[in-house]
Design a protein around this motif. Sequence first.
Motif, PDB file in Angstrom:
ATOM      1  N   ILE A   9      -8.680  -0.220  -8.939  1.00 51.47           N
ATOM      2  CA  ILE A   9      -7.258  -0.606  -8.998  1.00 51.47           C
ATOM      3  C   ILE A   9      -6.624  -0.288  -7.653  1.00 51.47           C
ATOM      4  N   GLY A  10      -6.279  -1.339  -6.912  1.00 54.96           N
ATOM      5  CA  GLY A  10      -5.703  -1.187  -5.581  1.00 54.96           C
ATOM      6  C   GLY A  10      -6.678  -1.646  -4.507  1.00 54.96           C
ATOM      7  N   GLY A  11      -6.208  -2.548  -3.656  1.00 55.69           N
ATOM      8  CA  GLY A  11      -7.063  -3.097  -2.589  1.00 55.69           C
ATOM      9  C   GLY A  11      -6.612  -2.642  -1.212  1.00 55.69           C
ATOM     10  N   GLY A  12      -6.106  -1.392  -1.130  1.00 57.07           N
ATOM     11  CA  GLY A  12      -5.769  -0.791   0.166  1.00 57.07           C
ATOM     12  C   GLY A  12      -7.032  -0.178   0.774  1.00 57.07           C
ATOM     13  N   PRO A  13      -6.860   0.612   1.845  1.00 56.96           N
ATOM     14  CA  PRO A  13      -8.023   1.240   2.483  1.00 56.96           C
ATOM     15  C   PRO A  13      -8.897   2.004   1.493  1.00 56.96           C
ATOM     16  N   ALA A  14      -8.285   2.678   0.503  1.00 58.11           N
ATOM     17  CA  ALA A  14      -9.074   3.454  -0.457  1.00 58.11           C
ATOM     18  C   ALA A  14      -9.911   2.534  -1.339  1.00 58.11           C
ATOM     19  N   GLY A  15      -9.266   1.526  -1.912  1.00 58.29           N
ATOM     20  CA  GLY A  15      -9.983   0.613  -2.811  1.00 58.29           C
ATOM     21  C   GLY A  15     -11.093  -0.132  -2.090  1.00 58.29           C
ATOM     22  N   LEU A  33      -8.681  -5.138  -8.193  1.00 57.21           N
ATOM     23  CA  LEU A  33      -7.415  -5.745  -8.636  1.00 57.21           C
ATOM     24  C   LEU A  33      -6.301  -5.291  -7.701  1.00 57.21           C
ATOM     25  N   GLU A  34      -5.597  -6.229  -7.095  1.00 55.85           N
ATOM     26  CA  GLU A  34      -4.556  -5.894  -6.107  1.00 55.85           C
ATOM     27  C   GLU A  34      -3.282  -6.676  -6.454  1.00 55.85           C
ATOM     28  N   ARG A  35      -2.166  -5.954  -6.520  1.00 55.47           N
ATOM     29  CA  ARG A  35      -0.907  -6.616  -6.924  1.00 55.47           C
ATOM     30  C   ARG A  35      -0.291  -7.436  -5.792  1.00 55.47           C
ATOM     31  N   ASP A  36      -0.630  -7.114  -4.566  1.00 51.82           N
ATOM     32  CA  ASP A  36      -0.048  -7.801  -3.414  1.00 51.82           C
ATOM     33  C   ASP A  36      -0.773  -9.136  -3.183  1.00 51.82           C
ATOM     34  N   GLY A  41      -3.483  -3.064   1.798  1.00 51.67           N
ATOM     35  CA  GLY A  41      -2.530  -2.031   1.408  1.00 51.67           C
ATOM     36  C   GLY A  41      -1.427  -1.818   2.425  1.00 51.67           C
ATOM     37  N   ILE A  42      -0.940  -0.599   2.503  1.00 54.91           N
ATOM     38  CA  ILE A  42       0.219  -0.266   3.337  1.00 54.91           C
ATOM     39  C   ILE A  42      -0.084  -0.482   4.824  1.00 54.91           C
ATOM     40  N   LEU A  43      -1.381  -0.482   5.177  1.00 54.32           N
ATOM     41  CA  LEU A  43      -1.734  -0.637   6.601  1.00 54.32           C
ATOM     42  C   LEU A  43      -1.255  -1.964   7.176  1.00 54.32           C
ATOM     43  N   ASN A  44      -1.086  -2.977   6.336  1.00 54.14           N
ATOM     44  CA  ASN A  44      -0.652  -4.285   6.841  1.00 54.14           C
ATOM     45  C   ASN A  44       0.701  -4.212   7.536  1.00 54.14           C
ATOM     46  N   ILE A  47       2.038  -1.583  12.128  1.00 49.49           N
ATOM     47  CA  ILE A  47       1.490  -2.314  13.277  1.00 49.49           C
ATOM     48  C   ILE A  47       1.346  -1.448  14.530  1.00 49.49           C
ATOM     49  N   HIS A  48       1.726  -0.165  14.392  1.00 48.43           N
ATOM     50  CA  HIS A  48       1.538   0.751  15.532  1.00 48.43           C
ATOM     51  C   HIS A  48       0.067   1.138  15.645  1.00 48.43           C
ATOM     52  N   ASN A  49      -0.290   1.729  16.793  1.00 43.68           N
ATOM     53  CA  ASN A  49      -1.695   2.130  16.947  1.00 43.68           C
ATOM     54  C   ASN A  49      -1.895   3.577  16.493  1.00 43.68           C
ATOM     55  N   GLY A  50      -3.123   4.054  16.609  1.00 45.51           N
ATOM     56  CA  GLY A  50      -3.382   5.445  16.214  1.00 45.51           C
ATOM     57  C   GLY A  50      -4.300   5.535  15.009  1.00 45.51           C
ATOM     58  N   PHE A  51      -4.777   4.399  14.535  1.00 42.42           N
ATOM     59  CA  PHE A  51      -5.672   4.400  13.377  1.00 42.42           C
ATOM     60  C   PHE A  51      -7.130   4.354  13.835  1.00 42.42           C
ATOM     61  N   GLY A  52      -7.987   5.004  13.098  1.00 42.85           N
ATOM     62  CA  GLY A  52      -9.428   4.825  13.302  1.00 42.85           C
ATOM     63  C   GLY A  52     -10.054   5.675  14.384  1.00 42.85           C
ATOM     64  N   MET A  85      -1.249  -7.510 -11.089  1.00 42.08           N
ATOM     65  CA  MET A  85      -0.652  -6.181 -11.297  1.00 42.08           C
ATOM     66  C   MET A  85      -1.284  -5.539 -12.526  1.00 42.08           C
ATOM     67  N   VAL A  86      -1.861  -4.364 -12.338  1.00 46.46           N
ATOM     68  CA  VAL A  86      -2.390  -3.635 -13.495  1.00 46.46           C
ATOM     69  C   VAL A  86      -1.211  -2.944 -14.169  1.00 46.46           C
ATOM     70  N   ILE A  87      -1.058  -3.195 -15.465  1.00 46.78           N
ATOM     71  CA  ILE A  87       0.111  -2.616 -16.156  1.00 46.78           C
ATOM     72  C   ILE A  87      -0.282  -1.524 -17.145  1.00 46.78           C
ATOM     73  N   GLY A 294      -8.000   8.379  -2.095  1.00 50.44           N
ATOM     74  CA  GLY A 294      -6.907   7.894  -1.240  1.00 50.44           C
ATOM     75  C   GLY A 294      -5.590   8.554  -1.602  1.00 50.44           C
ATOM     76  N   ASN A 295      -4.490   7.872  -1.283  1.00 44.70           N
ATOM     77  CA  ASN A 295      -3.176   8.487  -1.450  1.00 44.70           C
ATOM     78  C   ASN A 295      -2.760   8.654  -2.905  1.00 44.70           C
ATOM     79  N   VAL A 296      -3.433   7.992  -3.821  1.00 45.21           N
ATOM     80  CA  VAL A 296      -3.118   8.211  -5.241  1.00 45.21           C
ATOM     81  C   VAL A 296      -3.624   9.588  -5.673  1.00 45.21           C
ATOM     82  N   LEU A 302      -4.218  11.032   7.696  1.00 46.64           N
ATOM     83  CA  LEU A 302      -4.950  10.019   8.449  1.00 46.64           C
ATOM     84  C   LEU A 302      -5.775   9.146   7.516  1.00 46.64           C
ATOM     85  N   VAL A 303      -5.752   7.857   7.786  1.00 43.89           N
ATOM     86  CA  VAL A 303      -6.465   6.917   6.931  1.00 43.89           C
ATOM     87  C   VAL A 303      -7.985   7.117   7.021  1.00 43.89           C
ATOM     88  N   ASP A 304      -8.449   7.655   8.151  1.00 46.81           N
ATOM     89  CA  ASP A 304      -9.895   7.906   8.301  1.00 46.81           C
ATOM     90  C   ASP A 304     -10.427   8.781   7.162  1.00 46.81           C
TER      91      ASP A 304
HETATM   92  C1  LIG Z   1       4.526   4.291   7.982  1.00 49.09           C
HETATM   93  C2  LIG Z   1       3.138   4.804   7.883  1.00 49.09           C
HETATM   94  C3  LIG Z   1       2.492   5.192   9.026  1.00 49.09           C
HETATM   95  C4  LIG Z   1       1.183   5.626   8.977  1.00 49.09           C
HETATM   96  N1  LIG Z   1       0.588   5.950  10.141  1.00 49.09           N
HETATM   97  C5  LIG Z   1      -0.722   6.300  10.146  1.00 49.09           C
HETATM   98  C6  LIG Z   1      -1.423   6.512  11.397  1.00 49.09           C
HETATM   99  O1  LIG Z   1      -0.842   6.409  12.485  1.00 49.09           O
HETATM  100  N2  LIG Z   1      -2.731   6.819  11.325  1.00 49.09           N
HETATM  101  C7  LIG Z   1      -3.365   6.921  10.137  1.00 49.09           C
HETATM  102  O2  LIG Z   1      -4.563   7.179  10.117  1.00 49.09           O
HETATM  103  N3  LIG Z   1      -2.723   6.739   8.939  1.00 49.09           N
HETATM  104  C8  LIG Z   1      -1.432   6.422   8.914  1.00 49.09           C
HETATM  105  N4  LIG Z   1      -0.792   6.185   7.725  1.00 49.09           N
HETATM  106  C9  LIG Z   1      -1.484   6.486   6.451  1.00 49.09           C
HETATM  107  C10 LIG Z   1      -2.350   5.365   5.885  1.00 49.09           C
HETATM  108  O3  LIG Z   1      -1.679   4.164   5.988  1.00 49.09           O
HETATM  109  C11 LIG Z   1      -2.661   5.702   4.455  1.00 49.09           C
HETATM  110  O4  LIG Z   1      -3.364   6.916   4.489  1.00 49.09           O
HETATM  111  C12 LIG Z   1      -3.525   4.649   3.732  1.00 49.09           C
HETATM  112  O5  LIG Z   1      -2.906   3.393   3.773  1.00 49.09           O
HETATM  113  C13 LIG Z   1      -3.731   5.036   2.263  1.00 49.09           C
HETATM  114  O6  LIG Z   1      -4.597   4.120   1.643  1.00 49.09           O
HETATM  115  P1  LIG Z   1      -4.573   3.860   0.068  1.00 49.09           P
HETATM  116  O7  LIG Z   1      -5.518   2.751  -0.183  1.00 49.09           O
HETATM  117  O8  LIG Z   1      -4.749   5.127  -0.648  1.00 49.09           O
HETATM  118  O9  LIG Z   1      -3.090   3.385  -0.253  1.00 49.09           O
HETATM  119  P2  LIG Z   1      -2.326   2.021   0.088  1.00 49.09           P
HETATM  120  O10 LIG Z   1      -2.571   1.576   1.468  1.00 49.09           O
HETATM  121  O11 LIG Z   1      -0.910   2.273  -0.322  1.00 49.09           O
HETATM  122  O12 LIG Z   1      -2.994   0.974  -0.928  1.00 49.09           O
HETATM  123  C14 LIG Z   1      -2.783   1.016  -2.313  1.00 49.09           C
HETATM  124  C15 LIG Z   1      -2.902  -0.402  -2.850  1.00 49.09           C
HETATM  125  O13 LIG Z   1      -2.849  -0.371  -4.277  1.00 49.09           O
HETATM  126  C16 LIG Z   1      -2.080  -1.468  -4.727  1.00 49.09           C
HETATM  127  N5  LIG Z   1      -1.572  -1.154  -6.083  1.00 49.09           N
HETATM  128  C17 LIG Z   1      -0.790  -0.103  -6.442  1.00 49.09           C
HETATM  129  N6  LIG Z   1      -0.523  -0.141  -7.769  1.00 49.09           N
HETATM  130  C18 LIG Z   1      -1.151  -1.231  -8.253  1.00 49.09           C
HETATM  131  C19 LIG Z   1      -1.235  -1.805  -9.552  1.00 49.09           C
HETATM  132  N7  LIG Z   1      -0.628  -1.265 -10.610  1.00 49.09           N
HETATM  133  N8  LIG Z   1      -1.963  -2.943  -9.703  1.00 49.09           N
HETATM  134  C20 LIG Z   1      -2.604  -3.512  -8.635  1.00 49.09           C
HETATM  135  N9  LIG Z   1      -2.546  -3.013  -7.380  1.00 49.09           N
HETATM  136  C21 LIG Z   1      -1.833  -1.883  -7.196  1.00 49.09           C
HETATM  137  C22 LIG Z   1      -0.981  -1.574  -3.682  1.00 49.09           C
HETATM  138  O14 LIG Z   1      -0.373  -2.856  -3.685  1.00 49.09           O
HETATM  139  C23 LIG Z   1      -1.733  -1.288  -2.401  1.00 49.09           C
HETATM  140  O15 LIG Z   1      -2.254  -2.443  -1.800  1.00 49.09           O
HETATM  141  C24 LIG Z   1       0.516   5.724   7.733  1.00 49.09           C
HETATM  142  C25 LIG Z   1       1.182   5.346   6.555  1.00 49.09           C
HETATM  143  C26 LIG Z   1       2.464   4.888   6.618  1.00 49.09           C
HETATM  144  C27 LIG Z   1       3.144   4.457   5.325  1.00 49.09           C
END
Ligand SMILES: Cc1cc2nc3c(=O)[nH]c(=O)nc-3n(C[C@H](O)[C@H](O)[C@H](O)COP(=O)(O)OP(=O)(O)OC[C@H]3O[C@@H](n4cnc5c(N)ncnc54)[C@H](O)[C@@H]3O)c2cc1C
Length: 419
Positions: A9-15, A33-36, A41-44, A47-52, A85-87, A294-296, A302-304
């Motif tokens: 559940i979730g297609g961000g970096p963690a998923g 399954l990704e709601r967006d 995920g949030i990385l989209n 757009i600043h650098n510093g990742f990876g 969207m997973v409900i 991941g962040n859940v 750091l995303v790494d």
């Molecule tokens: C402003 C900002 C700056 C950052 N800067 C840095 C940086 O410089 N360097 C760095 O390493 N990291 C940075 N990070 C942190 C990094 O972006 C996060 O650590 C990483 O995105 C977390 O990944 P995730 O997959 O856990 O969460 P997310 O990226 O939030 O992905 C979660 C996904 O789950 C989906 N989802 C949630 N609920 C549901 C549902 N019910 N049904 C279906 N889909 C669902 C969401 O739509 C989303 O796509 C930054 C974060 C932010 C917000």
Amino acid sequence: MRQHDIVIIGGGPAGLAAAIGAREEGIEDILILERDNCLGGILNQCIHNGFGLHTFKEELTGPEYAERFVDKVKEMNVPYKLNTMVIDINKDKIITAVNEEDGILEIKAKSIILAMGCRERPRGAINIPGSRCAGIYSAGAAQKFVNIDGYMPGKEVVILGSGDIGLIMARRMTLEGAKVKAVVELMPYSGGLKRNIVQCLDDFGIPLKLAHTVTDIKGKDRLEGVTIAKVDENRKPIKGTEEYIPCDTLLLSVGLVPENELSAKADVELSQVTGGPIVNESLQTNIEGVFACGNVLHVHDLVDYVTEESVSAGKNAARYINGQTFNKTGIEVIATNGARYTVPKFINPENINKLIDLRFRVGDVYKDNYISIYFDEVREMHIKKRILTPGEMETVKLTKALFEKHPDCKNITVKVEGE
Ligand SMILES: Cc1cc2nc3c(=O)[nH]c(=O)nc-3n(C[C@H](O)[C@H](O)[C@H](O)COP(=O)(O)OP(=O)(O)OC[C@H]3O[C@@H](n4cnc5c(N)ncnc54)[C@H](O)[C@@H]3O)c2cc1C
């Protein structure tokens, strides 16, 4: 009802990393399954650098970092559903999701990986008095307006909260032509990474007002200004220190909360400190076959680290599908004396290959202190730290050899010690 081995559940970096981990262990039947409307995920919107820097030893922007994993998932032909969207999920691992194409979907999963990320705390969570005018946004919402939709939220900006999102947005708004008048922080220290304070505030001459808060908001239709004041050691505003700052925009960057409403519905036990699931060394929650990463699970800096952790969650889910079971508890890890929590909370040494990363955050700023790790009463690690801050996640590597040395260990304790 559809059935799948692993549903993520979730297609961000963690998923994405979890899917790659599971596929590398040979699991074919995976669904993300990704709601967006896109993966990443949030990385989209970052757009600043510093990742990876850790993963690829190069500096990427958020979308570039995400793209590497999206490409890999596509190359591996891992199926995914967007705009979905997973409900609901329940403890029998039945997932209810909804999208325009399928309507309501019911999916039975053998294993679920929770990877829903986190969300921002809103104004309501911090009770700022004053009018409810336009011009008040969460920093992440403003980031989406500016970086994805191409709208500027305002011209004269005050930012409340100096976590990484607040700092990054101070620079972003400045680069886009706005005047950032101040970043205001309740605590006597910033909650963000040191490199972000230097690169996003100092380099642009933006004042950081530590131990201050917003005490009033003025404006009828649109925000006209905010009053800020110094706070005492109990975080209460000090009379006579008020300062009025005219501005048309207030960005709130006052904390992130793991997105665990679904987890709670499935009776996943949540930590009072992190707001994320309590997991063991295999990142399994108290529900067999339900993993989290991941962040859940806990808010990462750091995303790494998100990627590293989520690959293991995927691999462990694959092992579960292949018949391995994981104890729900194990040796309990206790965080005390300045350490706020640990992930994992329980460790079963038999499931550790060579070492395990113990991740945690401290609750205050500590200079020239030590991180100490005790196996029952025996101090096994004592690591000098020039500085420890709540904004940076700490990682300690516990080797398999340590567990072999203490075969009857009941508790591991993590502490901050002066000497
Ligand atoms: C402003 C900002 C700056 C950052 N800067 C840095 C940086 O410089 N360097 C760095 O390493 N990291 C940075 N990070 C942190 C990094 O972006 C996060 O650590 C990483 O995105 C977390 O990944 P995730 O997959 O856990 O969460 P997310 O990226 O939030 O992905 C979660 C996904 O789950 C989906 N989802 C949630 N609920 C549901 C549902 N019910 N049904 C279906 N889909 C669902 C969401 O739509 C989303 O796509 C930054 C974060 C932010 C917000």
